[in-house]
Design an enzyme around this catalytic site. Structure first.
Site: not given
Length: 286
Positions: A92, A156, A189
């Site tokens: 993660n 990214y 998020i």
């Protein structure tokens, strides 16, 4: 049926330990911490690695390490694997470094690729011996919806797209060992990382929200649920199980509506990357 056993949906009965041990990187906040809490609530053991400790504590052993440091990461991950029999991994940890193409420098690009990809390789390599010994393992990667293309996210997006490629390749390679590999590709998020790069009132944050029919970001625990769902304790119904859950924000569905009315099989928003993938019950990802 004796305690600790279950059936796979057919005639085969298998043993199912009450607990599994999961290693989570980037575990001090956001999706990593929320997933750790959810797994712990389900009775599993969780081990966390991150640069800083969670402010409110962590529901298991926690190791402080800057995962951007290759040598230090290797030492800590090896220490974790020696001390804890890892059954599952949530890769993660992430680094964004947003830059326009004109501004993009190679040092920044290398750092993003390194943190997002090299650490995933290190954790899986360290845990594979135990997973193979038990012929059981669960690997989940936190990818991103930026894989489909987002401005100012060259580094990214490239890293998170590569993580999906890792998922597909590893699923094929490890299926024979009873190890499943999945990726969750969230959209916006409200994590500390997202809020830092897209502060409230910023143009970039509003651009994300304009593309969401619900007109809001989601909370880390909402994406922790589909992440946890990729770690079932029963065996897969297919020898190859791999999937990338992509966000369904363009549908205008709420999380609860999407979970209730989700499409089955290989079609729709939740598309299995291999035939025979058994759908789980996710909420809408970020």
């Amino acid at each position: 049926m004796p305690a600790g056993t279950a059936k796979d949906g057919g005639n085969q009965t298998f043993s199912e330990p009450m607990q599994r041990t999961y290693l989570i990187t980037g575990a001090s906040k956001g999706i990593g911490l929320a997933t750790a809490q959810l797994l712990a609530e389900r009775g599993h053991r969780v081990v966390g690695i991150a640069r800083t400790e969670p402010g409110g504590g962590f529901p298991g052993p926690f190791y402080c390490c800057d995962l951007g440091d290759r040598a230090a990461s290797g030492e800590v991950i090896a220490e974790v694997a020696a001390a804890h029999p890892i059954d599952g991994i949530l890769n993660n940890v992430g680094l964004v470094n947003p830059q326009t193409l004109d501004e993009l420098d190679l040092a920044s690009f290398d750092a993003v690729i390194d943190v997002n990809l090299r650490t995933a390789i290190q954790t899986v390599q360290a845990a594979l011996p135990n997973m193979r010994k038990n012929r059981w393992g669960r690997i989940v990667q936190t990818s991103s919806l930026t894989a489909v293309g987002v401005p100012w996210r060259t580094s990214y997006a490239a890293a998170k797209t590569a993580l999906i490629s890792f998922t597909r390749s590893w699923a094929l390679e490890l299926a024979k060992d009873g190890i499943t590999v999945n990726a969750v590709a969230p959209g916006p998020i409200a994590t500390e990382l997202f809020n830092t790069n897209n502060p409230p009132g910023s143009e970039s944050r509003q651009r994300y929200i304009n593309g969401i029919p619900m007109a809001r970001t989601e909370e880390p625990r909402e994406v922790a649920k589909p992440t946890r769902s990729c770690c079932p304790t029963r065996p897969p119904s297919s020898p190859v199980r791999r999937s990338t859950w992509m966000a369904a924000r363009a549908s205008g569905s709420s999380s609860s509506d999407f979970a209730k009315n989700r499409p089955r099989g290989e079609g729709g928003f939740l598309k299995a990357c291999a035939a025979g993938f058994e759908p789980v019950t996710p909420t809408v990802s970020r």
